[in-house]
Write an enzyme that holds these catalytic residues in place. Structure first.
Site, mmCIF file in Angstrom:
data_model
loop_
_atom_site.group_PDB
_atom_site.id
_atom_site.type_symbol
_atom_site.label_atom_id
_atom_site.label_comp_id
_atom_site.label_asym_id
_atom_site.label_seq_id
_atom_site.Cartn_x
_atom_site.Cartn_y
_atom_site.Cartn_z
ATOM 1 N N THR A 148 0.858 -1.195 0.000
ATOM 2 C CA THR A 148 0.000 0.000 0.000
ATOM 3 C C THR A 148 0.891 1.242 0.000
ATOM 4 O O THR A 148 1.293 1.714 -1.052
ATOM 5 C CB THR A 148 -0.965 -0.004 1.199
ATOM 6 N N LYS A 174 4.351 -6.716 3.860
ATOM 7 C CA LYS A 174 4.016 -5.333 3.568
ATOM 8 C C LYS A 174 3.762 -4.630 4.882
ATOM 9 O O LYS A 174 3.335 -5.230 5.864
ATOM 10 C CB LYS A 174 2.812 -5.217 2.645
ATOM 11 N N THR A 185 -0.673 -1.338 9.607
ATOM 12 C CA THR A 185 -1.214 -2.519 8.925
ATOM 13 C C THR A 185 -0.024 -3.319 8.421
ATOM 14 O O THR A 185 0.767 -2.789 7.706
ATOM 15 C CB THR A 185 -2.087 -2.062 7.772
ATOM 16 N N GLU A 269 6.355 5.044 7.236
ATOM 17 C CA GLU A 269 5.916 6.112 6.337
ATOM 18 C C GLU A 269 6.664 7.421 6.610
ATOM 19 O O GLU A 269 6.499 8.033 7.665
ATOM 20 C CB GLU A 269 4.408 6.305 6.488
ATOM 21 N N ASN A 392 -0.261 10.568 5.966
ATOM 22 C CA ASN A 392 -1.437 10.108 6.690
ATOM 23 C C ASN A 392 -2.540 11.141 6.795
ATOM 24 O O ASN A 392 -3.685 10.800 7.113
ATOM 25 C CB ASN A 392 -1.027 9.622 8.079
ATOM 26 N N SER A 397 -7.264 10.222 -0.005
ATOM 27 C CA SER A 397 -7.499 11.035 -1.208
ATOM 28 C C SER A 397 -6.721 10.509 -2.395
ATOM 29 O O SER A 397 -5.920 9.620 -2.276
ATOM 30 C CB SER A 397 -7.116 12.485 -0.933
#
Length: 397
Positions: A148, A174, A185, A269, A392, A397
């Site tokens: 993702t 992942k 996740t 991230e 985040n 979007s």
């Protein structure tokens, strides 16, 4: 062909573009064993377990053999109620029919936005292409199908020499955000062609996961979908025949899971650093873990490390609010090999100059002693960057 991309004997992979979130990329993956496989699983402790987690847990509880794993990105199928459970089972029935496999021999894994129902029309359209693709993907190809926000695919392989021959271990994972496994996740598939004892496989795998995946954190959030599945199909015809074999295999499994878990933190991230927080001198290992997690989850500590700021006071403050009993005079803090705090006070010197170079590095060791006990714990945690906030804040979007 790069040997590290190969799957263990008896396993094949495929992937398809279903368009669950974005067009033009694989977002549906499939692993199939050519024979029955023994499966172990470790799952999220979040109360709101996603439909695929519930389905996996129920099927593994039966002890039946497993033939494959179906993984998708773009839709988590979490907090979706009875409809989500029914849809999850329908997807496995579709794949099972296309492969001529019993649906209850397949296990699901999903990742994506919480709360959305599966796009069943897209599943129906993609399953024929998924089945036709079987054998066309390697470890990297399968991993890319359920990425993702990951910046890079996370996979690793290693060959293990046992007394009866060589077996292969492969991990494919992942995860970059919502990472705080208890069991984040985070999804991971572990494959081996070794013959394993079904009665021992779950316990062995859980031990290795606890020492690796359960000792990393990106942002302190535990996902609804965390799943690690480990399939052993015995295709190598090599078993763990001796206690020494079992020891060698468990060490190798722990090592490859640690390598994979480290990739999750490295790819947190927007992450630029990995803090390796080692706490020792605690009364118990649990106390040491509590201190390490308090430091690793502190936004002030994480932002200081991102900014390459030797602000040891934030570390000490986090240690002090961890809830663990300790005496201030027993606490010491060493950052990147430079001791900064001992006996309740700073050690003085130009620590900014001493740490200017070390804080440029990717891995940032933080050593914390809180007493003279035997308890210890090590946690790997990412820093907190502008990139994390940006990603985040507009994730949907």
């Amino acid at each position: 062909m790069n040997h590290s991309f190969d799957l263990p004997l008896g396993f094949v992979a495929g992937a398809a573009q279903a368009g669950f979130k974005k067009e033009g990329r694989d977002d549906l993956g499939l692993i199939v064993s050519d024979r029955d496989a023994v499966c172990a699983g470790v799952f999220t402790t979040n109360v709101f377990k996603a439909a695929p987690v519930l389905v996996c847990q129920k099927r593994l509880a039966t002890g039946k053999a497993v033939r494959g794993i179906v993984a998708n990105s773009g839709q988590a199928n979490a907090c979706t109620g009875d409809e989500g459970l029914a849809n999850c089972k329908k997807t496995l029935a579709m794949v099972g029919e296309a492969l001529n496999l019993a649906p209850d021999t397949l296990l699901p894994m999903s990742t994506g936005v919480i709360g959305d129902q599966l796009k069943m029309d897209k599943w129906e359209a993609a399953v024929p292409a998924l089945a036709a693709s079987l054998g066309s993907r390697d470890a990297e190809g399968f991993t890319r199908a359920f990425m993702t926000t990951d910046a890079f695919p996370k996979f690793a392989s290693k060959d293990i020499r046992l007394s009866g021959g060589t077996v292969r271990l492969t991990t494919m994972a992942k995860g970059a955000g919502m990472i705080c496994p208890n069991m984040a996740t985070m999804l991971c598939v572990v494959l081996t062609d070794a013959i394993v004892d079904p009665a021992k496989w779950q316990a062995l795998f859980a031990r290795c996961a606890d020492k690796t995946f359960n000792r990393v954190s990106v942002d302190g959030d535990t996902s609804t979908n965390d799943t690690i599945l480990a399939l052993a199909n015995g295709a190598s015809n090599v078993a763990m025949a001796t206690p020494e074999d079992e020891h060698i295999f468990e060490e190798a499994l722990t090592d490859i899971l640690h390598t994979t878990a480290h990739m999750l933190v490295k790819d947190g991230e927007g992450a630029t650093k990995v803090m390796i927080i080692h706490v020792h001198g605690a009364a118990t290992d649990r106390d040491a873990e509590q201190v390490a997690r308090t430091v690793g989850h502190s936004q002030l500590v994480k932002t200081a490390i991102y900014g390459r700021d030797a602000n040891w006071g934030r570390i000490v403050a986090a240690v002090g609010r961890s809830g663990v009993t300790m005496k201030p005079e027993d606490v010491s803090v060493v950052l990147c090999g430079v001791e900064l705090f001992r006996n309740g006070q700073p050690l003085g010197g130009n620590f900014d100059a001493a740490l200017e170079g070390p804080l440029q590095e990717e891995n940032i060791p933080i050593d914390i002693c809180i007493g003279e006990g035997c308890g210890s714990y090590t946690l790997e945690a990412s820093d907190l960057s502008v990139g994390y906030v940006k990603l985040n804040s507009d994730y949907r979007s």
